[in-house]
Scaffold this active site. Structure first.
Site, PDB file in Angstrom:
ATOM      1  N   HIS A   1     156.433  -6.946 106.819  1.00 19.37           N
ATOM      2  CA  HIS A   1     155.177  -6.767 106.083  1.00 19.37           C
ATOM      3  C   HIS A   1     154.078  -6.396 107.058  1.00 19.37           C
ATOM      4  CE1 HIS A   1     156.860  -8.210 102.402  1.00 19.37           C
ATOM      5  NE2 HIS A   1     157.439  -9.179 103.084  1.00 19.37           N
ATOM      6  N   LEU A   2     153.235  -5.499 106.644  1.00 18.51           N
ATOM      7  CA  LEU A   2     152.098  -5.090 107.476  1.00 18.51           C
ATOM      8  C   LEU A   2     151.125  -6.247 107.651  1.00 18.51           C
ATOM      9  CD1 LEU A   2     151.730  -1.768 105.560  1.00 18.51           C
ATOM     10  CD2 LEU A   2     152.174  -1.875 108.016  1.00 18.51           C
TER      11      LEU A   2
ATOM     12  N   ARG B   1     151.497 -13.991  96.923  1.00 16.96           N
ATOM     13  CA  ARG B   1     152.154 -13.183  97.978  1.00 16.96           C
ATOM     14  C   ARG B   1     152.919 -14.059  98.963  1.00 16.96           C
ATOM     15  NH1 ARG B   1     149.941  -8.022  97.356  1.00 16.96           N
ATOM     16  NH2 ARG B   1     147.825  -8.113  96.575  1.00 16.96           N
TER      17      ARG B   1
ATOM     18  N   TYR C   1     145.231  -2.305 104.945  1.00 18.90           N
ATOM     19  CA  TYR C   1     146.533  -1.807 105.407  1.00 18.90           C
ATOM     20  C   TYR C   1     146.439  -0.831 106.580  1.00 18.90           C
ATOM     21  CZ  TYR C   1     148.233  -4.121 101.235  1.00 18.90           C
ATOM     22  OH  TYR C   1     148.536  -5.068 100.295  1.00 18.90           O
TER      23      TYR C   1
ATOM     24  N   ASP D   1     169.319  -9.619  95.209  1.00 20.23           N
ATOM     25  CA  ASP D   1     170.754  -9.633  94.889  1.00 20.23           C
ATOM     26  C   ASP D   1     171.482  -8.484  95.581  1.00 20.23           C
ATOM     27  OD1 ASP D   1     170.427 -11.860  93.296  1.00 20.23           O
ATOM     28  OD2 ASP D   1     170.544 -10.791  91.384  1.00 20.23           O
TER      29      ASP D   1
ATOM     30  N   HIS E   1     157.659 -10.036  95.910  1.00 20.88           N
ATOM     31  CA  HIS E   1     157.267 -11.251  95.189  1.00 20.88           C
ATOM     32  C   HIS E   1     157.822 -11.303  93.760  1.00 20.88           C
ATOM     33  CE1 HIS E   1     154.619 -10.943  98.600  1.00 20.88           C
ATOM     34  NE2 HIS E   1     154.059  -9.853  98.093  1.00 20.88           N
TER      35      HIS E   1
HETATM   36  O1  CA2 Z   1     151.769  -6.503 103.846  1.00 17.91           O
HETATM   37  C1  CA2 Z   1     152.631  -5.798 103.338  1.00 17.91           C
HETATM   38  O2  CA2 Z   1     153.300  -4.979 103.982  1.00 17.91           O
HETATM   39  C2  CA2 Z   1     152.888  -5.859 101.831  1.00 17.91           C
HETATM   40  O3  CA2 Z   1     154.292  -5.748 101.628  1.00 17.91           O
HETATM   41  C3  CA2 Z   1     152.147  -4.691 101.219  1.00 17.91           C
HETATM   42  C4  CA2 Z   1     152.246  -4.676  99.692  1.00 17.91           C
HETATM   43  C5  CA2 Z   1     151.828  -6.017  99.110  1.00 17.91           C
HETATM   44  O4  CA2 Z   1     152.020  -6.013  97.705  1.00 17.91           O
HETATM   45  C6  CA2 Z   1     152.606  -7.164  99.721  1.00 17.91           C
HETATM   46  O5  CA2 Z   1     152.119  -8.370  99.181  1.00 17.91           O
HETATM   47  C7  CA2 Z   1     152.443  -7.177 101.228  1.00 17.91           C
HETATM   48  C8  CA2 Z   1     151.331  -3.593  99.119  1.00 17.91           C
HETATM   49  C9  CA2 Z   1     151.700  -2.227  99.576  1.00 17.91           C
HETATM   50  C10 CA2 Z   1     150.650  -1.287  99.043  1.00 17.91           C
HETATM   51  O6  CA2 Z   1     150.348  -0.357 100.041  1.00 17.91           O
HETATM   52  C11 CA2 Z   1     149.191   0.336  99.924  1.00 17.91           C
HETATM   53  C12 CA2 Z   1     148.860   1.106 101.005  1.00 17.91           C
HETATM   54  C13 CA2 Z   1     147.692   1.816 100.985  1.00 17.91           C
HETATM   55  C14 CA2 Z   1     146.881   1.770  99.880  1.00 17.91           C
HETATM   56  C15 CA2 Z   1     147.225   1.006  98.796  1.00 17.91           C
HETATM   57  C16 CA2 Z   1     148.384   0.286  98.825  1.00 17.91           C
END
Ligand code: CA2
Length: 164
Positions: free
Chosen positions: A112-113, A123, A35, A99, A92
């Site tokens: 999404h990142l 995902r 991330y 809604d 997900h």
């Molecule tokens: O890619 C994305 O932005 C996601 O929304 C990030 C979510 C993931 O569950 C999606 O599938 C895709 C996870 C966010 C968790 O963020 C963290 C950041 C730093 C450390 C741990 C988790």
């Protein structure tokens, strides 16, 4: 009795609500290889700079709670012109967030990142995608800036079409 317009008048600043779902408060501190190293605070500073440049208002909120995100989406009605949301893990799983977005009828951009379509199968499904005007995925923190620009363009286009 005059009804309040759901779209703010052309002369007023566009108002965009940016919502971050669960665990995004940890950005830059854990799982950096996935991330990145940019913190949520740094992303918020970049969004504030963009808002200034584009003459729009951006408000950013993060929650680990599904119900809180649902409440914020509901409350955005008549207060914001567009929503940019990274629902994180709720992307997900959450029919409730889907809604709420459908109910408020505020144009919503999903961000999404990471490129969720190139990750695990679970995902690759988004409950939000079907009620969003579009999705930006895979561009890291820049995705939020792209999302804000896309949301602003979408609202401006809707306003100019409505006034024609
Ligand atoms: O890619 C994305 O932005 C996601 O929304 C990030 C979510 C993931 O569950 C999606 O599938 C895709 C996870 C966010 C968790 O963020 C963290 C950041 C730093 C450390 C741990 C988790």
């Amino acid at each position: 009795m005059a009804t309040r317009s759901r779209i703010s008048p052309a002369r007023s600043k566009l108002r965009i609500l940016v919502l971050h779902g669960p665990n995004l408060n940890l950005l830059g501190t854990r799982e950096r290889s996935l991330y990145g190293r940019t913190t949520l605070k740094a992303i918020e500073a970049q969004m504030a700079a963009l808002a200034k440049q584009e003459h729009i208002q951006v408000e950013s909120r993060q929650s680990n709670l599904e119900g809180e995100l649902v409440t914020w989406i509901q409350e955005a009605r008549d207060r914001f012109d567009a929503i940019v949301i990274n629902p994180a893990g709720y992307t997900h799983t959450s029919i409730a967030i889907r809604d709420a977005i459908a109910a408020v009828e505020i144009p919503t951009v999903e961000v999404h990142l990471t490129n969720i379509h190139a990750r695990e199968q679970f995902r690759q499904q988004s409950y939000v995608a079907g009620v969003a005007v579009g999705q930006i995925a895979g561009f890291g923190p820049a995705g939020y800036l792209l999302g804000i620009k896309a949301a602003a363009d979408h609202v401006r286009h809707a306003r100019s079409s409505a006034s024609r």
